[in-house]
Scaffold this motif. Structure first.
Motif, mmCIF file in Angstrom:
data_model
loop_
_atom_site.group_PDB
_atom_site.id
_atom_site.type_symbol
_atom_site.label_atom_id
_atom_site.label_comp_id
_atom_site.label_asym_id
_atom_site.label_seq_id
_atom_site.Cartn_x
_atom_site.Cartn_y
_atom_site.Cartn_z
ATOM 1 N N UNK A 52 0.813 -1.041 0.172
ATOM 2 C CA UNK A 52 -0.222 -0.113 0.206
ATOM 3 C C UNK A 52 0.779 1.166 -0.217
ATOM 4 N N UNK A 53 2.180 1.143 0.758
ATOM 5 C CA UNK A 53 2.792 2.170 0.724
ATOM 6 C C UNK A 53 3.524 2.673 -0.639
ATOM 7 N N UNK A 54 3.704 1.396 -1.412
ATOM 8 C CA UNK A 54 4.207 1.665 -2.728
ATOM 9 C C UNK A 54 3.263 2.338 -3.552
ATOM 10 N N UNK A 55 1.805 2.007 -3.580
ATOM 11 C CA UNK A 55 0.811 2.511 -4.200
ATOM 12 C C UNK A 55 0.722 4.009 -3.917
ATOM 13 N N UNK A 56 0.932 4.459 -2.613
ATOM 14 C CA UNK A 56 0.633 5.705 -2.401
ATOM 15 C C UNK A 56 1.854 6.628 -2.888
ATOM 16 N N UNK A 57 3.043 6.080 -2.867
ATOM 17 C CA UNK A 57 4.094 6.615 -3.765
ATOM 18 C C UNK A 57 3.951 6.957 -5.000
ATOM 19 N N UNK A 58 3.504 5.741 -5.674
ATOM 20 C CA UNK A 58 2.933 5.910 -7.145
ATOM 21 C C UNK A 58 2.013 7.221 -7.377
ATOM 22 N N UNK A 59 0.985 7.142 -6.349
ATOM 23 C CA UNK A 59 -0.411 8.246 -6.634
ATOM 24 C C UNK A 59 0.106 9.620 -6.384
ATOM 25 N N UNK A 60 1.054 9.863 -5.323
ATOM 26 C CA UNK A 60 1.516 11.319 -5.225
ATOM 27 C C UNK A 60 2.551 11.714 -6.257
ATOM 28 N N UNK A 61 3.296 10.601 -6.859
ATOM 29 C CA UNK A 61 4.229 11.001 -7.729
ATOM 30 C C UNK A 61 3.255 11.450 -9.082
ATOM 31 N N UNK A 62 2.664 10.764 -9.435
ATOM 32 C CA UNK A 62 1.647 11.067 -10.636
ATOM 33 C C UNK A 62 0.921 12.647 -10.353
ATOM 34 N N UNK A 63 0.298 12.660 -9.388
ATOM 35 C CA UNK A 63 -0.267 13.776 -9.116
ATOM 36 C C UNK A 63 0.665 15.080 -8.965
ATOM 37 N N UNK A 95 -0.182 12.644 5.922
ATOM 38 C CA UNK A 95 0.127 13.517 4.928
ATOM 39 C C UNK A 95 1.668 12.996 4.162
ATOM 40 N N UNK A 96 1.446 12.629 2.982
ATOM 41 C CA UNK A 96 2.645 12.254 2.131
ATOM 42 C C UNK A 96 3.061 13.590 1.276
ATOM 43 N N UNK A 97 4.414 13.871 1.524
ATOM 44 C CA UNK A 97 5.073 14.781 0.768
ATOM 45 C C UNK A 97 6.080 14.347 -0.049
ATOM 46 N N UNK A 98 6.264 14.927 -1.292
ATOM 47 C CA UNK A 98 7.139 14.509 -2.270
ATOM 48 C C UNK A 98 8.127 15.691 -2.868
ATOM 49 N N UNK A 99 9.214 15.466 -3.420
ATOM 50 C CA UNK A 99 10.093 16.676 -4.196
ATOM 51 C C UNK A 99 10.789 15.817 -5.154
ATOM 52 N N UNK A 100 10.894 16.494 -6.206
ATOM 53 C CA UNK A 100 11.785 16.089 -7.216
ATOM 54 C C UNK A 100 13.178 16.502 -6.884
ATOM 55 N N UNK A 101 14.112 15.452 -6.647
ATOM 56 C CA UNK A 101 15.609 15.924 -6.355
ATOM 57 C C UNK A 101 16.613 15.709 -6.884
ATOM 58 N N UNK A 102 16.430 15.392 -8.267
ATOM 59 C CA UNK A 102 17.379 15.420 -9.160
ATOM 60 C C UNK A 102 16.945 14.997 -10.484
ATOM 61 N N UNK A 103 17.878 15.545 -11.446
ATOM 62 C CA UNK A 103 17.582 15.400 -12.754
ATOM 63 C C UNK A 103 18.903 15.706 -13.386
#
Length: 153
Positions: free
Chosen positions: A35-46, A85-93
Motif C-alpha cells: 500500500x505504501x508503494x501505491x501511495x508513492x506512485x499516486x503522489x508522484x503522478x499527481x 500526509x505524504x510529501x514529495x519532491x523532485x530531487x534530481x534530474x
C-alpha cells in the motif's frame, strides 16, 4: 498538528492527504508495505501532472519516466483510520535521462514520520519500453522543479 507545522525534510513539498482504510492493513493490523508503494506512485503522478507533465504530454512525446529503483525506510506503523500526509519532491534530474524523487510520510496527529523513501526513474520510449532521451518538454518541467538538498541521483 496543522500541515504547516510538519517538520518536512525539504522545503515546499507537494502533498497528498491519505486516510488509511481497513483494506489497506494486513494480518499484523498495520498498513501493508504494498500500500505504501501505491501511495508513492499516486503522489508522484499527481505531482508531475500538477507541473504540466500530463498523460497527454506523455502520449504526445511517446515517452515516460519509469521507476528503476525504490528504497523505502518503514519507520513506524500506520493503522486503519490514521490521517496521514505524504510529501514529495523532485530531487534530481540529469538533463537527459534520469530523475530522482524523495518522499516523507507523516502522521500529523503526533508528528511522527512513518516512512522516508527515494525513487529513481529513467526515461523510456512508450512503444519499445527501451531507454530513451527525455524530450525537451520533460527536461524543462523536471529541471525546473528540482529541489536542492535532497537525495538525488
Amino acid at each position: 498538528m496543522p500541515e504547516s507545522d510538519i517538520a518536512w525534510d525539504l522545503p515546499g513539498p507537494f502533498t497528498m492527504d491519505i486516510t488509511v482504510r481497513a483494506e489497506d492493513t494486513d494480518r499484523l493490523g498495520h498498513a501493508n508495505n504494498v500500500v505504501y508503494v501505491r501511495w508513492l506512485e499516486e503522489v508522484s503522478w499527481a505531482h508531475i501532472e500538477s507541473l504540466g507533465m500530463t498523460w497527454a504530454l506523455h502520449e504526445e512525446t511517446g515517452k515516460a519516466m519509469a521507476i528503476t529503483r525504490t528504497e523505502i525506510d518503514y519507520l513506524s506503523a500506520a493503522n486503519a483510520g490514521d490521517q496521514l500526509v505524504l510529501g514529495t519532491w523532485l530531487t534530481g534530474f540529469d538533463g537527459r535521462f534520469r530523475s530522482s524523487r524523495q518522499f516523507q510520510l507523516v502522521r500529523p496527529a503526533d508528528g511522527r514520520v512513518l516512512v522516508r523513501a527515494v525513487s529513481t526513474h529513467a526515461c523510456v520510449d512508450l512503444k519499445s519500453q527501451r531507454p530513451s532521451r527525455a524530450p525537451a518538454e520533460f527536461a524543462t518541467i523536471l529541471g525546473g522543479a528540482v529541489v536542492p538538498g535532497g537525495r538525488g541521483l
